[in-house]
Motif scaffolding. Structure first.
Motif, PDB file in Angstrom:
ATOM      1  N   ALA A  42       0.754  -1.319  -0.138  1.00 10.83           N
ATOM      2  CA  ALA A  42       0.009  -0.021  -0.060  1.00 10.83           C
ATOM      3  C   ALA A  42       0.823   1.134   0.092  1.00 10.83           C
ATOM      4  N   GLN A  43       1.750   1.280   0.666  1.00 11.74           N
ATOM      5  CA  GLN A  43       2.635   2.538   0.852  1.00 11.74           C
ATOM      6  C   GLN A  43       3.548   2.774  -0.684  1.00 11.74           C
ATOM      7  N   ALA A  44       3.678   1.616  -1.252  1.00 16.54           N
ATOM      8  CA  ALA A  44       4.478   1.822  -2.457  1.00 16.54           C
ATOM      9  C   ALA A  44       3.226   2.203  -3.482  1.00 16.54           C
ATOM     10  N   GLU A  45       2.145   1.824  -3.407  1.00 18.63           N
ATOM     11  CA  GLU A  45       1.207   2.073  -4.357  1.00 18.63           C
ATOM     12  C   GLU A  45       0.813   3.534  -4.186  1.00 18.63           C
ATOM     13  N   ALA A  46       0.794   4.123  -2.837  1.00 12.64           N
ATOM     14  CA  ALA A  46       0.628   5.680  -2.804  1.00 12.64           C
ATOM     15  C   ALA A  46       1.984   6.445  -3.112  1.00 12.64           C
ATOM     16  N   MET A  47       2.785   5.943  -2.954  1.00 15.16           N
ATOM     17  CA  MET A  47       4.203   6.805  -3.156  1.00 15.16           C
ATOM     18  C   MET A  47       4.287   7.071  -4.839  1.00 15.16           C
ATOM     19  N   GLU A  48       3.723   5.934  -5.644  1.00 17.33           N
ATOM     20  CA  GLU A  48       3.844   6.226  -6.762  1.00 17.33           C
ATOM     21  C   GLU A  48       2.580   6.808  -7.633  1.00 17.33           C
TER      22      GLU A  48
ATOM     23  N   LEU B 138      -5.583  -0.675   2.488  1.00 22.00           N
ATOM     24  CA  LEU B 138      -5.391  -0.183   3.699  1.00 22.00           C
ATOM     25  C   LEU B 138      -6.960  -0.639   4.334  1.00 22.00           C
ATOM     26  N   ALA B 139      -7.784  -0.549   3.564  1.00 21.84           N
ATOM     27  CA  ALA B 139      -9.508  -0.852   4.210  1.00 21.84           C
ATOM     28  C   ALA B 139      -9.268  -2.260   4.437  1.00 21.84           C
ATOM     29  N   ALA B 140      -8.539  -3.120   3.461  1.00 23.38           N
ATOM     30  CA  ALA B 140      -8.791  -4.635   3.808  1.00 23.38           C
ATOM     31  C   ALA B 140      -7.798  -4.990   4.939  1.00 23.38           C
TER      32      ALA B 140
ATOM     33  N   GLU C 128      -7.508  -2.907   7.681  1.00 18.96           N
ATOM     34  CA  GLU C 128      -8.226  -2.571   8.742  1.00 18.96           C
ATOM     35  C   GLU C 128      -9.516  -3.259   9.257  1.00 18.96           C
ATOM     36  N   LYS C 129      -9.973  -3.967   8.001  1.00 23.84           N
ATOM     37  CA  LYS C 129     -11.292  -4.919   8.154  1.00 23.84           C
ATOM     38  C   LYS C 129     -10.689  -6.149   8.894  1.00 23.84           C
ATOM     39  N   ARG C 130      -9.481  -6.584   8.219  1.00 27.13           N
ATOM     40  CA  ARG C 130      -9.079  -7.819   8.997  1.00 27.13           C
ATOM     41  C   ARG C 130      -8.687  -7.572  10.602  1.00 27.13           C
ATOM     42  N   ALA C 131      -8.247  -6.460  10.805  1.00 23.65           N
ATOM     43  CA  ALA C 131      -7.658  -6.072  12.088  1.00 23.65           C
ATOM     44  C   ALA C 131      -8.671  -6.032  12.955  1.00 23.65           C
ATOM     45  N   ARG C 132     -10.162  -6.068  12.598  1.00 23.64           N
ATOM     46  CA  ARG C 132     -11.239  -5.725  13.643  1.00 23.64           C
ATOM     47  C   ARG C 132     -11.501  -7.136  14.170  1.00 23.64           C
ATOM     48  N   THR C 133     -11.216  -8.441  13.469  1.00 20.21           N
ATOM     49  CA  THR C 133     -11.345  -9.689  14.013  1.00 20.21           C
ATOM     50  C   THR C 133     -10.048 -10.445  14.140  1.00 20.21           C
ATOM     51  N   ASN C 134      -8.969  -9.976  13.857  1.00 25.15           N
ATOM     52  CA  ASN C 134      -7.718 -10.684  13.962  1.00 25.15           C
ATOM     53  C   ASN C 134      -6.652  -9.788  14.195  1.00 25.15           C
ATOM     54  N   TYR C 135      -5.647 -10.173  14.949  1.00 29.41           N
ATOM     55  CA  TYR C 135      -4.356  -9.375  15.128  1.00 29.41           C
ATOM     56  C   TYR C 135      -3.722  -9.042  13.858  1.00 29.41           C
ATOM     57  N   VAL C 136      -3.355  -7.891  13.803  1.00 28.41           N
ATOM     58  CA  VAL C 136      -2.616  -7.506  12.661  1.00 28.41           C
ATOM     59  C   VAL C 136      -1.340  -6.677  13.151  1.00 28.41           C
TER      60      VAL C 136
ATOM     61  N   SER D  41       2.247  -2.703   9.975  1.00 36.47           N
ATOM     62  CA  SER D  41       1.552  -3.253   8.600  1.00 36.47           C
ATOM     63  C   SER D  41       0.565  -1.968   8.162  1.00 36.47           C
ATOM     64  N   LEU D  42      -0.265  -1.337   8.991  1.00 39.76           N
ATOM     65  CA  LEU D  42      -1.173  -0.390   9.178  1.00 39.76           C
ATOM     66  C   LEU D  42      -0.343   1.101   9.046  1.00 39.76           C
ATOM     67  N   ALA D  43       0.648   1.254   9.768  1.00 41.24           N
ATOM     68  CA  ALA D  43       1.427   2.294   9.809  1.00 41.24           C
ATOM     69  C   ALA D  43       2.194   2.665   8.475  1.00 41.24           C
ATOM     70  N   PHE D  44       2.649   1.477   7.888  1.00 38.70           N
ATOM     71  CA  PHE D  44       3.299   1.792   6.708  1.00 38.70           C
ATOM     72  C   PHE D  44       2.521   2.394   5.793  1.00 38.70           C
ATOM     73  N   ALA D  45       1.250   1.630   5.523  1.00 33.25           N
ATOM     74  CA  ALA D  45       0.238   2.117   4.531  1.00 33.25           C
ATOM     75  C   ALA D  45      -0.091   3.418   4.961  1.00 33.25           C
ATOM     76  N   LEU D  46      -0.346   4.068   6.169  1.00 35.46           N
ATOM     77  CA  LEU D  46      -0.872   5.345   6.590  1.00 35.46           C
ATOM     78  C   LEU D  46       0.297   6.269   6.192  1.00 35.46           C
TER      79      LEU D  46
END
Length: 458
Positions: A366-372, A382-384, A386-394, A398-403
């Motif tokens: 996600a970070q690479a996509e955004a930087m390009e 990122l949305a995917a 965040e959705k996974r993080a609501r039910t499982n530990y992520v 991982s989220l920090a890099f995307a943001l």
């Protein structure tokens, strides 16, 4: 597989990794295939010269001048407690596998023999500290415990979630075989310390287990380098005590100047507090001691030292030796990202994702996509997550890099705080990670990294 290992579960996916390991240990890069030939869609075939030697007395200890096969230069087997009978038995199984045009069995034998450098009995002997320096008389349970320990170290070095979880299982088996074997506890301490780094929900119980295992290893034998290495890892990762960690790694070096792990971990400790040149020096020493290592520590400290071209070269060289190294792929991708090579970075992250289910590669993608410039694509990833993080530990990193890629640094900081609380490996590098440069003037960030300092690491 079942005909070669009738009583053992062997994962087919591990065979290419073992074959790659054997090839590099034998000086074969896979292109010339002078020992192991790849048979497309079938498997592997041993094509090197095979000779048979009959030994009448299998209990005779190897002479000091004998050496490991295939090593260049030959590696002497001095005071390692290996016997001719054991060596020839391994050789016989290797020849048997070759005759059947299958190298699967040879993979297991050669990984132990070539990569470990014949250190099975050597470590057992060191743990027993035979005063004469000759082959030690050790119990079958001690030998079995050491074999489980070796398997655990191999799995731990894969630097993946599955590998770390499997290593705990192996180290626990080692404890069951011999509760008095110090290295088993050292292995458990190292595994429990890094487990939260691979999207395993952190529990205080795991940290307590890491501390207890470390203390027990030292109690059983504080004259072993790896019990001090394990203590250093727990101090550094779990307790964020870089001063004490460095002391433990230096103790390990004093006990065993050739301890690759000690040089590696001290290098990580030093680069975390900004002492990049010293870190590079330690990583270079580690590489000199084990040129075939794929832990990628030198590349990592070069990356954090902003020496991106050198880091990229290092990771690329490791992938020539081991195309299945998750750690090399993901860090090569990060290096390409810092160099502005977005397409190459994406390919590296995709390969890392295939090798491990750890979502860090997705966050970096996600970070690479955004930087390009593809913020929509980055947002979808990122949305995917965040959705996974609501039910499982992520892993929060991982989220920090995307943001960070999307420029949402305040939101990224929230997850960096969580990464620090969870005691993940990524939290060690907050001061030197290029992705967080924009936060260095943020008071909250400065407070977050206040315990990662230059002071007190001697």
């Amino acid at each position: 597989l079942s005909s070669i290992w009738p009583d053992t579960h062997v994962e087919e996916a591990n065979l290419p990794v073992m074959i790659s390991t054997i090839r590099r240990a034998a000086g074969d890069n896979g292109r010339h295939q002078k020992y192991i030939q790849t048979i497309p869609k079938s498997g592997y075939r041993f094509v090197g010269e095979v000779t048979e030697t009959r030994i009448e007395r299998p209990g005779v200890t190897l002479a000091a001048e004998e050496a490991l096969p295939f090593a260049d230069p030959p590696v002497p087997l001095v005071s390692r407690g290996l016997t001719v009978g054991l060596m020839k038995a391994r050789g016989a199984r290797f020849a048997l596998a070759a005759g059947g045009a299958v190298v699967a069995c040879a993979a297991l034998v050669a990984v132990c023999w070539l990569v470990s450098g014949g250190m099975v009995a050597g470590r057992v002997e060191a743990a027993s500290r035979a005063a004469s320096g000759a082959a030690a008389s050790v119990s079958p349970s001690r030998v079995a415990a050491d074999m489980w320990y070796q398997k655990g170290r191999y799995a731990w070095n894969l630097h993946t979630r599955a590998g770390t979880q499997r290593s705990i299982e192996y180290f626990q088996n080692a404890v069951k075989e011999d509760p008095g074997y110090a290295l088993s506890y050292a292995g458990l301490a190292m595994a429990y310390a890094v487990l939260p780094s691979f999207s395993q929900r952190p529990e205080e119980e795991e940290r307590v287990k890491a501390r207890i295992a470390s203390a027990e290893g030292l109690r059983l034998d504080d004259h072993l380098a790896d019990t001090h290495n394990a203590a250093g890892i727990v101090y550094m990762v779990v307790d964020r005590n870089f001063r004490q960690a460095a002391k433990e790694f230096r103790k390990a070096m004093a006990l065993d100047p050739r301890s690759v792990l000690a040089h590696d971990e001290l290098s990580i400790c030093l680069v975390s507090v900004g002492r990049t040149e010293e870190a590079v020096e330690q990583a270079q020493l580690s590489k000199a001691l084990d040129p075939l290592s794929t832990r990628a520590t030198l590349g990592l400290v070069l990356f954090y030292g902003r020496r991106y071209m050198e880091a990229a070269t290092e990771f690329e060289e490791i992938l020539k030796l081991d195309p299945y190294s998750y750690r090399a792929h993901i860090n090569l991708g990060r290096t390409y990202l810092s160099l502005g090579k977005f397409e190459e970075a994406r390919r590296a992250f995709e390969e890392a994702s295939r090798l491990s289910s750890d979502p860090v590669a997705e966050g970096l993608m996600a970070q690479a996509e955004a930087m390009e410039g593809d913020t929509a694509g980055a947002g979808t990833i990122l949305a995917a997550l965040e959705k996974r993080a609501r039910t499982n530990y992520v892993a929060p990193i991982s989220l920090a890099f995307a943001l960070a890629g999307l420029g949402r640094m305040d939101d990224a900081l929230v997850y960096l705080k969580q990464a620090s609380t969870d005691r993940t490996l990524a939290a060690l590098y907050l001061n030197v990670e290029p992705s967080w440069d924009a936060l260095h003037n943020n008071p909250e960030f400065r407070h977050l990294v206040s315990d990662i300092t230059l002071a007190g690491t001697e």
